[in-house]
Design an enzyme around this catalytic site. Structure first.
Site, PDB file in Angstrom:
ATOM      1  NE  ARG A 893      10.757  19.305   9.030  1.00 12.70           N
ATOM      2  CZ  ARG A 893       9.693  19.017   8.439  1.00 12.70           C
ATOM      3  NH1 ARG A 893       8.365  20.058   7.951  1.00 12.70           N
ATOM      4  NH2 ARG A 893       9.641  18.157   8.837  1.00 12.70           N
ATOM      5  NE  ARG A 962       6.300  22.846   5.200  1.00 13.45           N
ATOM      6  CZ  ARG A 962       5.586  21.857   5.057  1.00 13.45           C
ATOM      7  NH1 ARG A 962       6.491  20.600   5.061  1.00 13.45           N
ATOM      8  NH2 ARG A 962       4.469  21.715   5.559  1.00 13.45           N
ATOM      9  CE  LYS A1032       3.782  18.411   1.888  1.00 18.39           C
ATOM     10  NZ  LYS A1032       4.155  17.646   3.138  1.00 18.39           N
ATOM     11  CE  LYS A1034       7.476  19.799   0.888  1.00 13.55           C
ATOM     12  NZ  LYS A1034       7.237  18.191   1.294  1.00 13.55           N
ATOM     13  CB  CYS A1253      10.603   9.018   5.126  1.00  9.67           C
ATOM     14  SG  CYS A1253      10.023   7.420   5.994  1.00  9.67           S
ATOM     15  CB  CYS A1259       6.688   9.906  11.498  1.00 12.14           C
ATOM     16  SG  CYS A1259       4.856  11.373  10.012  1.00 12.14           S
ATOM     17  CB  CYS A1298       2.535   7.882   5.644  1.00 11.51           C
ATOM     18  SG  CYS A1298       2.765   9.122   5.158  1.00 11.51           S
ATOM     19  CB  CYS A1302       8.899  12.871   4.146  1.00 13.05           C
ATOM     20  SG  CYS A1302       7.676  13.755   4.415  1.00 13.05           S
TER      21      CYS A1302
HETATM   22  S1  SF4 Z   1       6.514   9.935   4.809  1.00 15.56           S
HETATM   23 FE1  SF4 Z   1       5.113  10.508   6.306  1.00 15.56          FE
HETATM   24  S2  SF4 Z   1       5.698   8.355   7.475  1.00 15.56           S
HETATM   25 FE2  SF4 Z   1       7.208   9.337   6.222  1.00 15.56          FE
HETATM   26  S3  SF4 Z   1       8.124  10.826   7.792  1.00 15.56           S
HETATM   27 FE3  SF4 Z   1       6.803  11.835   6.145  1.00 15.56          FE
HETATM   28  S4  SF4 Z   1       4.076  11.758   6.816  1.00 15.56           S
HETATM   29 FE4  SF4 Z   1       6.008  10.069   8.134  1.00 15.56          FE
END
Ligand code: SF4
Ligand SMILES: Cc1cc2nc3c(=O)[nH]c(=O)nc-3n(C[C@H](O)[C@H](O)[C@H](O)COP(=O)(O)O)c2cc1C
Length: 1398
Positions: A893, A962, A1032, A1034, A1253, A1259, A1298, A1302
């Site tokens: 990244r 970040r 983290k 942000k 995401c 991931c 998940c 993100c």
């Molecule tokens: S939200 Fe969860 S599944 Fe989606 S990119 Fe982020 S860590 Fe991975």
């Protein structure tokens, strides 16, 4: 009379009409009826393109939407969206006629299910909108759209405009009805289709005594809508009697539909002079029997009492030839066809593709390799004689002087393909202006002026009988002919498919022949390799065979399935990617290039001969291990045995009872518990052995004395990945005798993971099942099964604390004394502290090529350097089965403050993704570039590539501050510049100081000088200290009224405040926003930032620093699930927190300044800023930049970057802005965007407002698909939006794989968060501009339930919403969901009542 040429054009016009109007029927007639027709000359490609959108056609042809297509009447009403003026002054115009057709076509386009991308990702279909208008398509600003049904007038308008184009371009005239014959005819025939030609010719040739002499022929070019008035105008007044010939095979009414139409029009109104209309049923008529048929018809027509419904011709036509060899062309071949088209364009000649010019030949014959090959050879000979013809023409006197010279030049260059292609256009133009008869003759073969790229396309059916197939002919002939052979056998079915017949390896066969260019490619694995192979095949002087992989089970398989099958096949070496050029040897280059990593045995054997393998290994030393090993289940079994035996040897020296501990674990809970149990057992004197269930040889089970198994629960009551093989082996086993085995199970699960009553049995199911099976096999329980539940106060530890002592008691070691103290588990804090300012053993790990992984602590540390280790989850099972380690690779990244990049940087990023990554880039929700699939051996080079472009990756991930975001704001560039400068300043100010980054990644080979400034060893961190931050951190900036960076979702959110002079004055500072959550853990929740007050722009970086430092010192370093700033602030209270920041800062926050947000999404299309520069916001679905056969977006953006003089801005919604385009450069930019279809922003408001995401396959935390699935889900909802007139309405929908969040799902109006593969938690009620959190509506629901909820809800929203009411607000008002007022109440009052009953 109608010629066959004319017949073809209406076909295309009808096609164009169907595409434009969203509805249409093209009448095709049995090929037998036209079998005797003259061949139809090729249509001018440019004309076809002008009237017909080829891309859209292809989309339709290859997408069947729920069984309906535009070609059939599926009962749906075709609609048009009409857009009136928009509020921002960019008018889309009231769209009528052809204008409306664009919109309509686009509407249709959006109904087509999206296609794969990297799959990549899957993508929406594209259509250039260049011709339609400049568009600003903001889901927020486009207004007043009405959707109405397509009317007859619309269709007439569409078709008239198509005909007008045809008239202009080819000078052929069409009207809804066509009359031919004498103007004073009394009798006429009304007839359809290709029969018109045959009947017409016979009538023309009639002798005066024939019954049908002097008759007219009427035919319909446009049948529906039936335009009666036009018919009346077409029929000469002299016609009194009309015979209607209809082909009606399965009659359901007494009278044919055409007859009824004619009767209605001509009899029930002022219908001209027709007195008698007689219907006939037309069967099959051979050409020689046409006169006879006509005689019958006209005699009947002229008789006093004509018979209605007289049958003419035979009811059955001749049977089509029954070919014994019937290879069908793969129907999903379009991806490869598109690439051929893209590369070769006008030069492409497909010998045997369906729909090519072999009209009159049955499809079965046309598709055979022999036919194709024969036709290619004939084509070649034709061109050779054409070259001769030109040679002699060049010296003839039949041309103008210029044309003569050009012909001579062309003839001289005839052997040079490149030159003749360059000369072709100029020569054509000269001959056209020359205009002589000879010129016309040459022009009729003008396609031969170019050196064609000739291709023969076939399927893997050819592989079963290579000797008889065209493959053999082509390769043996040595002719310069290219073959593309598409193999569609899915990897997972290869064994079954081969069982009956042996499929041969076409690539190997051709390579063995020696003289052919051979390539093995797979578009879903490497698009660029396909391009490269096709170009090389074309250039190769001799036969070329490109075998291409496109695995599918059913024709409607989703692109995701095709992608996954391809990946497995390529990764495991079943379908290696390679290119073989036997002519390379003469140039001193190796003949064979391997483009993937693993190859199968047969290929290896082939290469082992003649030194090729040695050459390959020399070139790619890293491949030697994969090349020289054959994988299979035996290897795996052997590995297991070895591992266990050496473990047993280790234990030999120990005394005490044996205890075997097995575990199955997806995310580490069960594994760490098992390891701890093993250590504790050892401390008690037991001979313990700990291993994963999958590594344990099942046949040893009966000889165990004591065995305990700890298994967590995955999926829906399933074993975790590493327990599945064991379970499969034992579940139905009746042979194992466990009579002497003592066992116990500890299961880890979550009693609320599947909250519905009927799903309660999934709670700890694998553990419970295993306990039952082992007892059935005779095993004796050491202790009753232990149940760990995430819902217990201490999580699974609660249950475990009861279970473990029972094991010690049962083994008689419960009262052992003097047990040494256990070392505490290693935490992230320990790793950071021991890392020597982020060095760890990263450098050593990178040098170890025995594995593509790095150590666990280094995996934590590399995050601080901007890279994560991941593994490809699509491949886990396959690789496991093959005894391979997971397909490890790295995500990188970048750090890109404000998301602003120069065109040069764009190109460099593109290079990095091509050279080191998986050929795609992700634009992230935090405005930066992300690369996936970078393998360890390329990691350093990739990092250097990024740094050479003056970007960095340091602190892009990890427990540090970040990337600092900033609204991308295309409408106010000057102001943007000021705010953006602050984001850059904050970013630099908060950078870690360690020089580890430079040392590890940027040192050159001599290990002396670093490539970027920063030599001095600076082993301290003035801001962070040795343990950096607890979690983290942000920071983001939003510029009202745009909240496109979701200012409430970050640890620090800065709202830019404009001063009275119009310049940036300062910021309102919000603190404590954050998204990450753990499912079912109510101690975790998302939170929106709280306002601490206002700071001036001069102080803002210091204020951010102080907030960060208070978090550094007060954040929870014991529990990472409670370590973010949001919990620190909630635990402390906002006022106390503010006080601490002010104390450290020595200054006070000022009073919050007023501001107003309107949306958190992007505004698409062209916009002008206050300085007059232009900006275009592209719609990049879920930020995935990639090339696909349908949409070469990545190439397009690269080409644009090469000439763009402004900058690129990445948006927080994963889209991209082409910024700062001068008016003078606009035409070029627009042209390029249209060329690459990048100018289309005409998607549904929901799609434009969506975001997902990455999730699968890279991931490691993903529980469900996200980026690869959201586009599909939206496609399934767009129909409802359309039906309810909400196509343009913006509804913010987000998805993540998940609960880490993100894509900031908790702020969306509707969100889906992955729970298990295919299952999502659904949230409703978020604020439209990201100001309010949503709330759980349903847990763990699958697609059908999602659609069942969403469809009626959307409909209801369309009917019951109040003026301007947003979807999220609506859901709250109607009581679907309670409002979430702050993070702490996120879990309160959820819509779904959970039941505690077991
Ligand atoms: S939200 Fe969860 S599944 Fe989606 S990119 Fe982020 S860590 Fe991975
Ligand atoms: C995707 C997923 C699916 C799950 N499904 C279940 C389930 O069906 N039943 C259950 O009892 N627990 C389920 N759980 C809960 C886990 O088993 C539990 O959190 C366990 O502690 C995880 O252990 P591990 O880290 O060893 O994999 C699931 C967890 C995840 C992440």
């Amino acid at each position: 009379m109608a010629s066959t040429v004319e017949i073809r054009t209406p076909g295309e016009a009808a096609h164009a009409l169907a595409i434009k109007s969203g509805k249409g029927v093209i009448h095709f007639f049995s090929s037998t009826t036209s079998a005797q027709d003259n061949t139809i000359p090729a249509e001018d490609e440019n004309v076809v393109k002008e009237i017909l959108d080829i891309d859209l056609v292809r989309s339709f042809q290859h997408n069947i939407i729920g069984g309906s297509t535009v070609y059939a009447d599926d009962g749906r009403v075709a609609t048009i969206s009409e857009v009136q003026a928009t509020e921002n002054g960019f008018s889309n115009g009231a769209m009528e006629g052809v204008e409306a057709t664009n919109s309509s076509a686009q509407r249709i386009a959006s109904e087509i299910p999206s296609k794969a991308s990297s799959v990549g990702s899957s993508k929406s279909d594209r259509e250039s909108s260049l011709e339609s208008r400049d568009s600003v398509s903001s889901a927020t600003t486009v207004e007043q759209t009405t959707v109405r049904a397509v009317t007859s007038d619309d269709i007439y308008n569409f078709v008239s405009s198509i005909w007008a184009t045809l008239k202009q371009r080819v000078d052929r005239e069409y009207s809804p009805f066509h009359y031919s014959g004498p103007s004073n005819a009394e009798n006429a025939l009304f007839i359809f289709g290709s029969d018109v030609g045959a009947f017409g010719e016979v009538i023309d040739a009639a002798k005066s005594g024939d019954a049908y002499a002097k008759a007219g022929v009427i035919t319909a070019r446009l049948y529906r809508p039936w335009l009666g008035a036009k018919l009346i105008a077409t029929i000469p007044k002299s016609i009194k009697k009309l015979a209607v010939l209809e082909q009606i095979r399965r009659k359901t009414t007494k009278w044919g539909p055409l007859l009824l139409d004619l009767l209605t029009t001509l009899k029930s109104g002022p219908g001209g002079g027709v007195e008698t209309i007689v219907g006939h049923q037309l069967g099959y008529i051979a050409p020689e029997t046409v006169p006879q048929a006509l005689r019958g018809v006209f005699q009947n027509l002229k008789s006093e009492k004509p018979i209605q419904n007289l049958e003419v011709g035979n009811s059955e036509g001749p049977a089509e030839s029954d070919e014994s060899y019937d290879p069908s062309q793969p129907k999903v071949e379009s991806a490869y066809m598109k690439i051929l088209n893209q590369i070769f364009g006008q030069r492409l000649y497909l010998a045997n593709a369906l729909g090519s010019e072999n009209v009159g030949i049955s499809a079965a014959v046309a598709a055979t390799p022999e036919f194709g090959f024969g036709s290619l050879i004939a084509r070649k000979q034709r061109r050779e004689s054409f070259v001769d013809e030109i040679r002699s023409s060049a010296s003839s006197k039949s041309f103008s002087k210029e044309a003569n010279a050009a012909l001579a030049k062309w003839a001289a260059a005839a052997g040079d393909d490149k030159k003749v292609n360059e000369l072709a256009d100029g020569l054509t133009k000269l001959l056209e202006s020359d205009g002589g008869a000879k010129s016309k003759d040459l022009l009729s073969k003008k396609e031969l002026f170019r050196k064609e790229s000739s291709w023969l396309v076939g399927s893997d059916a050819w592989a079963y009988d290579l000797g008889n197939s065209g493959v053999h002919h082509v390769v043996a002939s040595g002719e310069n002919v290219n073959m593309l052979i598409i193999d569609s056998t899915p990897y997972s079915e290869r064994a079954a498919a081969d069982a009956a017949r042996r499929k041969k390896d076409i690539g190997l066969y051709a390579m063995n022949y020696g003289n052919a260019y051979v390539a093995s490619v797979a578009v879903y694995s490497s698009y660029t390799q396909v391009l490269q192979a096709m170009i090389e095949a074309d250039q190769f002087d001799g036969p070329s065979v490109v075998v291409a992989y496109l695995p599918y089970f059913k024709e409607d398989d989703s692109p995701l399935t095709v992608l996954q099958e391809t990946k497995k096949a390529v990764d495991l070496g079943y379908w290696p990617l390679y290119r073989w050029n036997p002519q390379n040897e003469s140039k001193g280059e190796p003949n064979f290039s391997l483009d993937s990593e693993r190859i199968k045995k047969e290929l290896k054997d082939f290469l082992a001969r003649d030194n090729h393998l040695t050459q390959l290994m020399k070139k790619h030393p890293e491949f030697s291990s994969s090349l020289s090993q054959d994988y299979g289940s035996e290897v795996r079994a052997l590995q297991k045995r070895k591992a266990k035996d050496s473990y047993a040897q280790l234990l030999d020296g120990l005394f005490g009872a044996p205890l075997t501990v097995l575990f199955a674990s997806d995310n580490g809970n069960a594994e760490s518990l098992a390891k701890r149990l093993g250590n504790r057992g050892k401390a008690r004197g037991l001979k313990t052995m700990v291993m994963a269930m999958e590594d344990y040889p099942l046949e040893d089970l009966p000889s165990e004395e004591n065995i305990v198994i700890l298994s967590s629960t995955a999926g829906q009551g399933e074993f975790p990945q590493n327990g599945r093989a064991f379970w499969e082996g034992i579940k139905d086993n009746t042979e194992l005798d466990l009579a002497t085995v003592n066992f116990s199970i500890f299961a880890l699960g979550d009693s609320h993971y599947w909250p519905r009553k009927q799903d309660k049995h999934y709670y700890n199911k694998p553990g419970k099942d295993l306990d039952r099976v082992m007892a059935n096999l005779g095993g004796k329980r050491l202790a009753e099964i232990g149940l760990g539940d995430d819902q217990d106060p201490d999580g699974y530890q609660t249950g475990y604390a009861n279970w473990e002592p029972q094991i010690w008691t049962a083994l008689g070691v419960d009262k052992v004394e003097g047990i040494p103290e256990e070392a505490p588990p290693i935490t992230n804090e320990d790793i950071k502290l021991a890392s020597n300012f982020l060095r760890g053993t990263i450098e050593e790990g990178l040098k170890d090529t025995s594995t593509m992984a790095i150590s666990a602590p280094d995996q934590q540390l590399t995050k601080f350097h901007g890279t994560y280790m991941q593994d490809d989850r699509d491949l886990r099972d396959e690789r496991k089965a093959a005894g391979l380690e997971p397909a490890y690779s790295f995500m990188i990244r970048c750090r890109l403050p404000g998301g602003v990049a120069t065109p040069k940087q764009w190109i460099q990023m593109d290079d990095v993704s091509n050279n080191f990554g998986n050929e795609t880039m992700k634009l992230t929700t935090r405005q930066t570039f992300q690369f996936h699939g970078v393998i360890k051996t390329k990691l350093k080079s990739a990092m250097q590539g990024i740094n050479q472009s003056l970007m960095t990756t340091i602190a892009a991930c990890g427990d540090v501050n970040r990337n600092v975001m900033c609204s991308s704001l295309p409408t106010a560039s000057k102001y943007h510049r000021q705010v953006f400068a602050c984001s850059a300043k904050i970013s630099t100010h908060l950078l870690p100081a360690t020089t580890a980054y430079h040392e590890i990644w940027l040192k050159d080979e001599n290990d002396k000088k670093t490539q970027v400034a920063g030599d001095a060893v600076q082993d301290y961190e003035p801001l962070y200290g040795p343990t950096y931050l607890p979690r983290k951190f942000k920071i983001t900036i939003a510029i009202p009224p745009h909240n496109d960076t979701d200012v409430y979702a970050h640890d620090v959110g800065l709202i830019a405040i404009k001063g009275k002079d119009g310049n940036l004055a300062g910021f309102n500072l919000l603190a404590g926003g954050g998204m990450g959550v753990t499912h079912n853990n109510k101690k975790t929740y998302p939170r929106t930032g709280s306002c601490l007050g206002y700071v001036s722009k001069e102080d803002v970086h210091i204020a951010c620093e102080k907030v960060m430092l208070v978090q550094r010192d007060h954040g929870d370093r014991k529990n990472r699930k409670h370590a973010r700033l949001k919990y620190t602030i909630d635990d402390m209270g906002v006022d106390v927190f503010r006080g601490k920041v002010e104390e450290l800062w020595g200054k006070k926050f000022q009073k919050e300044q007023p501001f107003k947000f309107q949306s958190n999404i992007d505004t698409f299309g062209w916009q002008k800023d206050e300085t007059g520069l232009n900006h275009f916001t592209f719609f990049i679905e879920n930020g995935r930049i990639e090339d696909t056969a349908e949409f070469p977006m990545k190439t397009g953006l690269r080409e644009i970057a090469k000439v763009h003089k402004g900058e690129f801005r990445l948006t927080g919604n994963q889209h991209l802005i082409l910024s700062n385009v001068d008016d003078a450069d606009l035409p070029l930019m627009k042209e390029m965007m249209a060329k690459y279809k990048l100018d289309n922003v005409q998607f549904s408001g929901m799609r434009l407002s969506s975001s997902a995401c990455v999730a699968f396959p890279t991931c490691g935390l993903a529980m469900a698909e996200s980026e690869r699935y959201l586009p599909e889900l939206i496609s399934k909802l767009e129909g409802v939006l359309e039906e309810n007139g909400m196509r343009q309405d913006s509804i913010v929908m987000r998805m993540t794989g998940c609960p880490n969040g993100c894509a900031r799902p908790w702020l969306a109006e509707v969100a889906f968060v992955g729970k298990a593969y295919g299952a999502y938690n659904m949230y409703l009620g978020g604020g439209y501009h990201g100001q309010r959190l949503n709330k759980l509506y349903r847990s763990s629901i699958k697609e059908d339930e999602i659609l069942d909820i969403m469809k009626p809800l959307l409909k209801r929203y369309s009917q019951e919403r109040t003026e301007g009411e947003r979807f999220g607000d609506f859901c709250i008002r109607i009581g679907m969901i309670k409002e979430t007022t702050e993070g702490k109440t996120f879990h309160d009052d959820v819509a779904e009542e959970e039941s505690d009953e077991e």
